[in-house]
Structures are given as C-alpha cells and as structure tokens.
Design an enzyme around this catalytic site. Structure first.
Site, short mmCIF file in Angstrom:
data_model
loop_
_atom_site.label_atom_id
_atom_site.label_comp_id
_atom_site.label_asym_id
_atom_site.label_seq_id
_atom_site.Cartn_x
_atom_site.Cartn_y
_atom_site.Cartn_z
CE LYS A 1 -2.48 -2.76 -0.45
NZ LYS A 1 -2.47 -4.22 -0.36
N GLY B 1 -0.33 -14.43 -13.36
CA GLY B 1 -1.47 -14.40 -12.44
C GLY B 1 -2.05 -13.00 -12.33
CB VAL C 1 -5.18 -9.74 -4.75
CG1 VAL C 1 -5.51 -8.44 -4.07
CG2 VAL C 1 -6.36 -10.68 -4.66
CB ILE C 2 0.01 -10.31 -5.62
CG1 ILE C 2 -0.27 -10.65 -4.15
CG2 ILE C 2 1.46 -9.84 -5.81
CD1 ILE C 2 0.66 -11.67 -3.55
N GLY D 1 -0.86 -17.28 -6.29
CA GLY D 1 -1.43 -17.77 -5.04
C GLY D 1 -0.36 -18.08 -4.02
NE ARG D 2 1.16 -15.15 0.86
CZ ARG D 2 2.46 -14.83 0.88
NH1 ARG D 2 3.05 -14.39 -0.21
NH2 ARG D 2 3.16 -14.95 1.98
CG ASP E 1 -2.49 -16.02 5.01
OD1 ASP E 1 -3.62 -15.55 5.22
OD2 ASP E 1 -1.65 -15.45 4.29
CG HIS F 1 -24.53 16.76 -0.81
ND1 HIS F 1 -24.49 15.99 -1.95
CD2 HIS F 1 -24.43 18.05 -1.21
CE1 HIS F 1 -24.39 16.79 -3.01
NE2 HIS F 1 -24.34 18.05 -2.58
P1 FAD Z 1 1.63 -14.07 8.32
O1 FAD Z 1 1.36 -12.63 8.19
O2 FAD Z 1 2.27 -14.76 7.16
O3 FAD Z 1 2.56 -14.22 9.60
C1 FAD Z 1 3.10 -15.42 9.98
C2 FAD Z 1 4.32 -15.13 10.84
O4 FAD Z 1 4.74 -16.34 11.46
C3 FAD Z 1 5.53 -14.60 10.09
O5 FAD Z 1 6.07 -13.50 10.76
C4 FAD Z 1 6.52 -15.77 10.10
O6 FAD Z 1 7.86 -15.34 10.11
C5 FAD Z 1 6.15 -16.40 11.42
N1 FAD Z 1 6.52 -17.83 11.52
C6 FAD Z 1 6.21 -18.83 10.67
N2 FAD Z 1 6.66 -20.01 11.16
C7 FAD Z 1 7.26 -19.73 12.36
C8 FAD Z 1 7.88 -20.51 13.35
N3 FAD Z 1 7.96 -21.83 13.25
N4 FAD Z 1 8.37 -19.87 14.43
C9 FAD Z 1 8.29 -18.53 14.57
N5 FAD Z 1 7.69 -17.74 13.66
C10 FAD Z 1 7.18 -18.34 12.58
N6 FAD Z 1 -4.31 -9.04 3.10
C11 FAD Z 1 -5.22 -8.07 3.34
O7 FAD Z 1 -6.17 -8.30 4.10
N7 FAD Z 1 -5.10 -6.83 2.78
C12 FAD Z 1 -4.09 -6.54 1.94
O8 FAD Z 1 -4.01 -5.40 1.45
C13 FAD Z 1 -3.13 -7.52 1.66
N8 FAD Z 1 -2.10 -7.26 0.85
C14 FAD Z 1 -1.18 -8.22 0.62
C15 FAD Z 1 -0.14 -7.94 -0.27
C16 FAD Z 1 0.81 -8.90 -0.54
C17 FAD Z 1 1.93 -8.57 -1.51
C18 FAD Z 1 0.73 -10.17 0.09
C19 FAD Z 1 1.77 -11.22 -0.17
C20 FAD Z 1 -0.29 -10.46 0.96
C21 FAD Z 1 -1.27 -9.50 1.22
N9 FAD Z 1 -2.34 -9.75 2.07
C22 FAD Z 1 -3.28 -8.79 2.28
C23 FAD Z 1 -2.50 -11.05 2.75
C24 FAD Z 1 -1.99 -10.94 4.19
O9 FAD Z 1 -0.65 -10.52 4.20
C25 FAD Z 1 -2.13 -12.28 4.89
O10 FAD Z 1 -3.45 -12.75 4.77
C26 FAD Z 1 -1.78 -12.14 6.37
O11 FAD Z 1 -0.47 -11.68 6.54
C27 FAD Z 1 -1.96 -13.49 7.09
O12 FAD Z 1 -1.63 -13.33 8.43
P2 FAD Z 1 -1.08 -14.54 9.30
O13 FAD Z 1 -0.89 -13.99 10.67
O14 FAD Z 1 -1.92 -15.72 9.11
O15 FAD Z 1 0.34 -14.91 8.66
P1 NAI Z 2 -4.63 -14.87 -6.17
O1 NAI Z 2 -5.22 -16.15 -5.76
O2 NAI Z 2 -5.30 -13.60 -5.86
O3 NAI Z 2 -4.43 -14.88 -7.76
C1 NAI Z 2 -3.68 -15.85 -8.40
C2 NAI Z 2 -4.02 -15.81 -9.87
O4 NAI Z 2 -3.07 -16.57 -10.58
C3 NAI Z 2 -5.39 -16.41 -10.18
O5 NAI Z 2 -6.12 -15.53 -11.01
C4 NAI Z 2 -5.05 -17.72 -10.87
O6 NAI Z 2 -6.01 -18.11 -11.81
C5 NAI Z 2 -3.74 -17.37 -11.54
N1 NAI Z 2 -2.88 -18.52 -11.81
C6 NAI Z 2 -2.64 -19.59 -11.01
N2 NAI Z 2 -1.76 -20.43 -11.60
C7 NAI Z 2 -1.40 -19.85 -12.78
C8 NAI Z 2 -0.51 -20.21 -13.83
N3 NAI Z 2 0.22 -21.34 -13.78
N4 NAI Z 2 -0.41 -19.39 -14.89
C9 NAI Z 2 -1.14 -18.23 -14.97
N5 NAI Z 2 -2.00 -17.85 -14.00
C10 NAI Z 2 -2.12 -18.64 -12.92
O7 NAI Z 2 -3.12 -14.93 -5.61
P2 NAI Z 2 -2.02 -13.81 -5.43
O8 NAI Z 2 -2.26 -12.63 -6.29
O9 NAI Z 2 -0.73 -14.54 -5.52
O10 NAI Z 2 -2.25 -13.35 -3.94
C11 NAI Z 2 -2.23 -14.31 -2.89
C12 NAI Z 2 -3.20 -13.94 -1.82
O11 NAI Z 2 -2.70 -12.85 -1.07
C13 NAI Z 2 -4.55 -13.46 -2.35
O12 NAI Z 2 -5.41 -14.52 -2.62
C14 NAI Z 2 -5.04 -12.66 -1.21
O13 NAI Z 2 -5.67 -13.52 -0.30
C15 NAI Z 2 -3.79 -12.09 -0.60
N6 NAI Z 2 -3.64 -10.70 -1.02
C16 NAI Z 2 -4.59 -9.81 -0.64
C17 NAI Z 2 -4.52 -8.50 -1.03
C18 NAI Z 2 -5.62 -7.58 -0.65
O14 NAI Z 2 -6.43 -7.95 0.18
N7 NAI Z 2 -5.68 -6.39 -1.22
C19 NAI Z 2 -3.40 -8.00 -1.81
C20 NAI Z 2 -2.48 -9.04 -2.19
C21 NAI Z 2 -2.60 -10.32 -1.77
#
Ligand code: FAD
Ligand code: NAI
Length: 472
Positions: free
Chosen positions: A58, A187, A190-191, A278-279, A319, A451
């Site tokens: 962001k 892909g 979202v990312i 995806g993740r 997650d 408004h």
């Molecule tokens: P995580 O945030 O992944 O945290 C897990 C933590 O556990 C990490 O710090 C890791 O180091 C630690 N850990 C793992 N294993 C161990 C271990 N054995 N011992 C000690 N520590 C450990 N979501 C939104 O809602 N809005 C967004 O705008 C958004 N943007 C995103 C943008 C990107 C580029 C990405 C990749 C993701 C985005 N997400 C967004 C998704 C969001 O980041 C995740 O859904 C969220 O972080 C999940 O939280 P969590 O606590 O489950 O795991």
């Molecule tokens: P995503 O699930 O949003 O999108 C993955 C995309 O890749 C899908 O459209 C899928 O059809 C496509 N895909 C999968 N395999 C493929 C292949 N082999 N070739 C071409 N396309 C393929 O996953 P993304 O963007 O990696 O983000 C992971 C997660 O992180 C999201 O699902 C979301 O939960 C979280 N996130 C949330 C954000 C937010 O809330 N604003 C921002 C970024 C991430």
C-alpha cells in the site's frame, strides 16, 4: 528450566500478534514467538502483512499513485509541474520506514499488554502433562494452549524458482531498485493487479498472463468488466486463458514461453517477472509431526469451524488454515480463539468478510455476487449507481465505476455489495456494518448520508434496488 505460559502463540503476523494481545487482555500469561528478521537481524513482528504484504504494497501504491496524478491528473486542476521524476530509492526508503513504524508499533503493543515476545523459530517438542513443550532458540517453553499462526508463502511456478532478482515473489516485487522497461506478471489476481499497477504507473510496460479465461472470476461480473476496461485503458496488458510453459532466465531478463487463448505458441520477454499465482500455507520448521498435528494435502493445518486442530488445546488461525488469505480474517480468528480459550463465544462471520483490491479504481466487495446468487437460485433485486452521477466524485475528478447492491427479492435483506471506484476500500465498511446487522436495502436508502460524499453512491444504489434513485 522451562518457562510456563497459559498461551503460546507461534507467529506474530496479524493472526498471531492480535491473538496474543487479546489473550493477554483476557488475563492469560501469554508468549508470542516470531522468527522474522529485519535488515539488521533484529525482530520484525507483523508477518507477511507488515513486512512484505499489505503495508509495503500500500505504501508503494500510494507513492506511485501520487506520481501518476502529478503526471496526468494535476494539469486538469491548473497545477503545472516541470521535470517530474521518480526517485525509486527514496520511494523504497519511505516504504521501509512505514514497515518499521508498524514493526515497532507491534513491539510496543506487546510491552503495553505484557505479552512476552521471543525472537526465533518456534517448534513443537512434545506433549507434556501441562500442555505442550515448544522450543525457541535454546529455550524450552510450556504452554497450556498453543495458537499456531505461521502464515503462508508465495507459490512458485514449477521449474522456475524465485531468485528475487529476475523471477520475483511478492518479496522481490516490493524492492525492485529501478523501474524496469518491461515487467511480466504471472497471475492476474490481487498481487498481480496491485504490483502491476505500481510499476506501470512508474513507467514499466506491464504484461499480465492469466490462466483463467475470465478476469477476476471471484468478483461480480459487472464490476470485473468495469475494472478490466479501466486497467486496459491505463495500459495494463492482460492476456487471459494462457498456458504458461518454460521460463528461462537470461543475462538481461526472463523469457516466458506460453500458449495463448487459442492455443497459439507465444513468448514474453521481460526484464523482470513477478509470479503471483497464489500462496501456500507455511508450516516449515514447526515440527508438527512431533505432536501429531494434522496437516492436509495442501499444507494447511486442519481445523474445525472454530479453529480447533486435531490436538486438544492446539488452535490454528490465519493463512495457515482454510479460508481467505486476508489479514483481517486472520485477526478475527485470532481474537475469536483467545476468547474461546477464555470460555467466551468468539465468533467470525465468514459471510461478511470484505475484500479489497487496492488498484485504481479500487475494487471492494462483501457478500455474494450476482453469479453466486443465480447459481444458488436466489431471487434478488439489483441496484447500481455510477460515480459519474455523484457530485463528490466529479469534484474529485474521479468518476470511474459504480456501487452495486444486491438484495433478497422477498425480504429485501442486503446479500452483497460490490464497488469499483475511488476509495471503495473505505466505502465498503458501511456495507459490512449493514450486512452484519442484517439491514435491508430500504434501511440504507433511508439513512442520511453526508453531502457531497462518495458514500451517497451507496445510498443511491440502495434506492436503485427499488428503482427510485434521486440523482440518476
Ligand atoms: P503471516 O502474516 O504470514 O505471519 C506469519 C508469521 O509467522 C511470520 O512473521 C513468520 O515469520 C512467522 N513464523 C512462521 N513459522 C514460524 C515458526 N515456526 N516460528 C516462529 N515464527 C514463525 N491481506 C489483506 O487483508 N489486505 C491486503 O491489502 C493484503 N495485501 C497483501 C499484499 C501482498 C503482496 C501479500 C503477499 C499479501 C497481502 N495480504 C493482504 C495477505 C496478508 O498478508 C495475509 O493474509 C496475512 O499476513 C496473514 O496473516 P497470518 O498472521 O496468518 O500470517
Ligand atoms: P490470487 O489467488 O489472488 O491470484 C492468483 C491468480 O493466478 C489467479 O487468477 C489464478 O487463476 C492465476 N494462476 C494460477 N496459476 C497460474 C498459472 N500457472 N499461470 C497463470 N496464471 C495462474 O493470488 P495472489 O495474487 O498470488 O495473492 C495471494 C493472496 O494474497 C490473495 O489470494 C489474497 O488472499 C492475498 N492478497 C490480498 C490482497 C488484498 O487484500 N488487497 C493484496 C495481495 C494479496
């Protein structure tokens, strides 16, 4: 000597740190373990979200949006600029500062709430009479309850591991040091859309390759169509229905062989490639086997509707378990689990979890889409209101998009709200509250909205459900 805790949380992402704070608030002696390291090797709590996800993405979206406005939007307001340029190093530095503020904020919150923080990897050792032994560094901790919140990591394309130089996960995508001339994304989720937007705004020629034939399949079709139109107009080249083949890294870039939607053999040559397909849930190093914690074939920890694992008093949130991978979903689960441990009735309503994509226009929704309602055979009424007819949107100079409301045809209960447009991320909150309180579209239509404000479009969409918009 082991240290005893009522609750041990493994992971300090949004799921874990919030669970730890809520558990401490409820009077439990709580520990939270996290292994994330900052550039100096120190602790960086906040997980993916704070370090390489929500927050830094962001920050870059904001910087790049300013740049785009300055380049393309300011002239219309009578503001002239000469020699506009982007200092990528400064932009990244600012992003890192924002991340650090959040890391430090969490460490402060731990102190304030008396959560004991351990920096290192937490792993299960064994079940003991009082609960579970968990090891961090060389220290042994015993927890009556354990909450696992170890998050997720980026999924790589088969045969194309991340090198974070040419083939980037979200981590590398957030620290590209200069604007690439050409950028590929695999892909269009979202990312893909958020990161693609950042680097396109800064001048990269961006191509997104998406396997599915439909754009943003989970989004309401009408909203997805509108968003696709905007992104294409901005210059994002999105190719749908492709099959990605060999990915080769060369000296100056990456070459992706792929089949187009009609099966034609194509190639994309780019300076850098972001893979955002995806993740996957992350359990590496947890030593789940030592206690028999069940993990499914996708790598997710198996939990019931209340985040209970197969082991007594071991919970998992965020997650690393089923459900949407969103920070606010992880947080809600963390709070609910802490409250359940305290014998309360923690609750997460999966039907009212909002989704936001922070592109321009933003896309936000809650509840069901029109296609989902059709598939379920639900009789519904739909109302839409375009921002083009909203005074605030005109004053902002940002009239793209609409608010769309779906309500049950018989009861008028709101079943879904879908927004594409400026600040959709903020506007969606009203819809979430309305749905949480089981409001009807008539309820929203009769509430006084300030408004001029974008929120009037939500009121008008509610009026549109009954075909009585006032301003359109
Ligand atoms: P995580 O945030 O992944 O945290 C897990 C933590 O556990 C990490 O710090 C890791 O180091 C630690 N850990 C793992 N294993 C161990 C271990 N054995 N011992 C000690 N520590 C450990 N979501 C939104 O809602 N809005 C967004 O705008 C958004 N943007 C995103 C943008 C990107 C580029 C990405 C990749 C993701 C985005 N997400 C967004 C998704 C969001 O980041 C995740 O859904 C969220 O972080 C999940 O939280 P969590 O606590 O489950 O795991
Ligand atoms: P995503 O699930 O949003 O999108 C993955 C995309 O890749 C899908 O459209 C899928 O059809 C496509 N895909 C999968 N395999 C493929 C292949 N082999 N070739 C071409 N396309 C393929 O996953 P993304 O963007 O990696 O983000 C992971 C997660 O992180 C999201 O699902 C979301 O939960 C979280 N996130 C949330 C954000 C937010 O809330 N604003 C921002 C970024 C991430």
């Amino acid at each position: 000597m082991s240290k005893n805790f009522d609750v041990i949380v493994i992971g300090a992402g949004p799921g874990g740190y919030i669970a730890a704070i809520r558990a401490a608030q409820l009077g439990f002696n709580t520990a939270c373990i996290d292994e994330w390291k900052n550039a100096l090797g120190g602790p960086a709590p906040g997980g993916t979200c704070t370090n390489v996800g929500c927050i830094p993405s962001k920050a870059l979206l904001q910087s790049s949006e300013h740049f785009e406005h300055a380049g393309h939007g300011f002239a219309d307001h009578g503001i002239g600029l000469k020699d506009l340029r982007i200092d990528v190093a400064q932009m990244l530095k600012r992003k890192d500062t924002v991340v650090k503020q959040n890391n430090d904020g969490i460490l402060y919150l731990f102190k304030k709430n008396k959560v004991t923080f351990f920096h290192g990897r937490g792993s299960f050792v064994r079940a003991v009479a009082e609960g579970y032994e968990v090891k961090v560094n060389d220290q042994s901790l015993i927890g009556s309850h354990v909450i696992v919140a170890t998050g997720s990591s980026a999924r790589a394309l088969p045969g194309a591991p991340f090198d974070e130089d040419r083939i980037l996960s979200n981590e590398g995508a957030l620290r590209i040091g200069s604007v690439p001339k050409t950028l590929g994304l695999i892909g269009s989720g979202v990312i893909g859309l958020e990161m693609g937007s950042v680097w396109r705004r800064l001048g990269a020629q961006v191509t997104v390759l998406e396997a599915l034939p439909t754009f943003l399949g989970a989004v309401d079709e009408q909203i997805a169509r509108e968003a696709h139109k905007s992104f294409t107009k901005q210059g994002l080249n999105i190719e749908l229905g492709v099959t990605v083949g060999d990915v080769k890294v060369g000296k100056s870039g990456v070459s992706v062989a792929y089949k187009g939607a009609k099966g034609e053999a194509l190639r994309l040559d780019v300076e850098r490639l972001i893979v955002s397909i995806g993740r996957v849930p992350h359990t590496t190093g947890l030593n789940a086997e030592s206690v028999g914690l069940r993990i499914d074939e996708r790598g997710a920890i198996v939990v019931d509707a209340e985040c209970r694992t197969n082991l007594p008093n071991v919970w998992a949130v965020g997650d690393v378990v089923r459900g949407p991978m969103l920070a606010h979903k992880a947080e809600e689960e963390g709070v609910a689990v802490a409250e359940r441990i305290a014998g309360q009735h923690g609750h997460v309503n999966f039907n009212t979890i909002p989704w936001v994509i922070y592109t321009h226009p933003e896309i936000a929704w809650v509840g069901e889409t029109e296609q989902q309602l059709k598939a379920r055979g639900v009789a519904y009424r739909a109302g839409t209101f375009p921002f083009m007819a909203n005074g605030r949107a005109r004053a902002l100079g940002d009239t793209t998009g609409m608010v769309k409301m779906l309500a049950d045809a018989a009861t008028d209960e709101i079943l879904g709200v879908h927004i594409v447009g400026a600040l959709a991320s903020e506007l969606i909150a009203e819809a979430v509250v309305a749905m949480e309180f089981k409001a009807s579209s008539e309820d929203l239509a009769r509430i006084c909205h300030a408004h001029p404000s974008l929120s009037e479009a939500t009121k008008e969409a509610a009026l549109a459900v009954d075909k009585r918009t006032l301003n359109f």
